[in-house]
Design a protein around this motif. Structure first.
Motif, short mmCIF file in Angstrom:
data_model
loop_
_atom_site.label_atom_id
_atom_site.label_comp_id
_atom_site.label_asym_id
_atom_site.label_seq_id
_atom_site.Cartn_x
_atom_site.Cartn_y
_atom_site.Cartn_z
N SER A 10 12.36 29.04 32.16
CA SER A 10 13.28 28.52 31.14
C SER A 10 12.57 27.65 30.12
CB SER A 10 14.40 27.71 31.81
OG SER A 10 13.86 26.70 32.66
N LYS A 179 21.37 28.02 37.30
CA LYS A 179 20.44 28.45 36.24
C LYS A 179 19.77 27.27 35.54
CE LYS A 179 21.03 31.87 33.51
NZ LYS A 179 21.57 32.76 32.47
N SER A 215 22.92 31.39 28.41
CA SER A 215 23.61 30.62 29.45
C SER A 215 24.88 31.30 29.95
CB SER A 215 23.97 29.23 28.92
OG SER A 215 24.78 29.32 27.75
#
Length: 324
Positions: A10, A179, A215
């Protein structure tokens, strides 16, 4: 042994998978003195005196340059041949003589039951198409970052613990929950290389990275769509030199080109030595009293430019049988 097919995170984008020294001339030449060199003199057009300092015998050096040029050209052609040979990709379904059990191991409950079912269907289609058995393992970051410097190290060991062959493709996904701070890494067996080329895995990694960066996209859907993305074209034949091979070839050919140019320059310098003179002792330069042409003492009886008779001198050793 298995190797990385690439991955991403990320905070760091995505990366690709992990998928000679040329010997110089045997004889050094220079227009200036260097330790261990011998001075040679020859005369070019218009009687122009040329001075060459050489390490070794002049005759042997002349032959060596020709051999060196041929050798460098041969190695350059070999590099080009390697590039062309590796550029042809003709994927073929690999043999299925191994344990083909598809594994989906979710240690974080990040995959829903529906997503696991969909993934299994996609993985079965992928296996039928390519002969490669894919698997996915989802873990929290703490599983690997306390013992490994990167997820790649964990994925390597995980592959070895799960599979005893070189025909699987393992995708390891990790995060801190929901996440947050996510990572993924692929690990492929060597037997998968004909299908999972750098071009294919880069396409997969780029697509999966973009999906995970969204997202609103779930992990299960992202992985499933990444496999669906590469399946339509991954078995197609194509020509393309993979980036690691291309970088190697650029460096290889660059070094050899420099060596070739240097060898040719040295060859030009030594070419005139076929009719040159070896200077024993110090080089003494003089000028013809008639035309002013420069010459080396002890190398010629007549001026190499105008032919004027020169003073009788002690002559140096030389290659030619008779002085001009």
């Amino acid at each position: 042994m298995p190797h990385s097919s690439g991955g991403g995170s990320s905070g760091g984008g995505f990366h690709s998978g992990s998928g000679g020294r040329s010997s110089g001339p045997s004889y050094r030449t220079s227009s200036r003195y260097f330790p261990g060199s011998t001075c040679y003199v020859y005369y070019g057009r218009g009687g122009l005196m040329r001075t060459v300092y050489l390490s070794g015998d002049a005759k042997a050096a002349t032959k060596s340059k020709i051999t060196s040029i041929i050798a460098v050209v041969v190695f350059m052609l070999i590099g080009i041949g390697i590039g062309v040979f590796t550029g042809f990709h003709n994927p073929h379904k690999i043999s299925s003589d191994y344990s083909t059990t598809i594994t989906i191991e979710d240690n974080t409950d990040i995959l829903s039951e529906d997503e696991e079912t969909t993934l299994k269907q996609t993985f079965n289609e992928f296996y039928t198409l390519s002969g490669i058995c894919p698997s996915v393992v989802a873990i929290p970051n703490s599983t690997w970052n306390t013992h490994y410097a990167s997820l790649q190290g964990y994925a390597y060991d995980k592959y070895l613990s799960m599979f005893k062959d070189e025909s699987h493709w393992l995708i390891v996904y990790s995060d801190d929950g929901n996440k947050a701070n996510w990572h993924f890494e692929g690990m492929q067996g060597n037997d998968t290389d004909p299908v999972l080329s750098v071009r294919v895995t880069d396409s997969f990694n780029s697509f999966l990275y973009d999906k995970l960066s969204n997202s609103s996209q779930s992990v299960g859907v992202s992985i499933n769509e990444a496999f669906r993305h590469i399946m339509p074209t991954m078995m197609n034949s194509y020509f393309g030199i993979d980036t690691p091979v291309l970088i190697f070839l650029i460096i290889w050919e660059g070094v050899l080109t420099f060596a070739l140019v240097s060898t040719i320059i040295n060859a030009v310098r030594t070419q005139g030595l076929k009719n040159g003179f070896k200077i024993s002792g110090n080089l003494v330069k003089k000028n013809c009293p008639s035309c002013g042409c420069e010459y080396a003492e002890g190398t010629v009886r007549r001026c190499p430019k105008c032919g004027h008779q020169l003073a009788d001198e002690k002559y140096a050793s030389f290659h030619s049988n008779d002085l001009p």
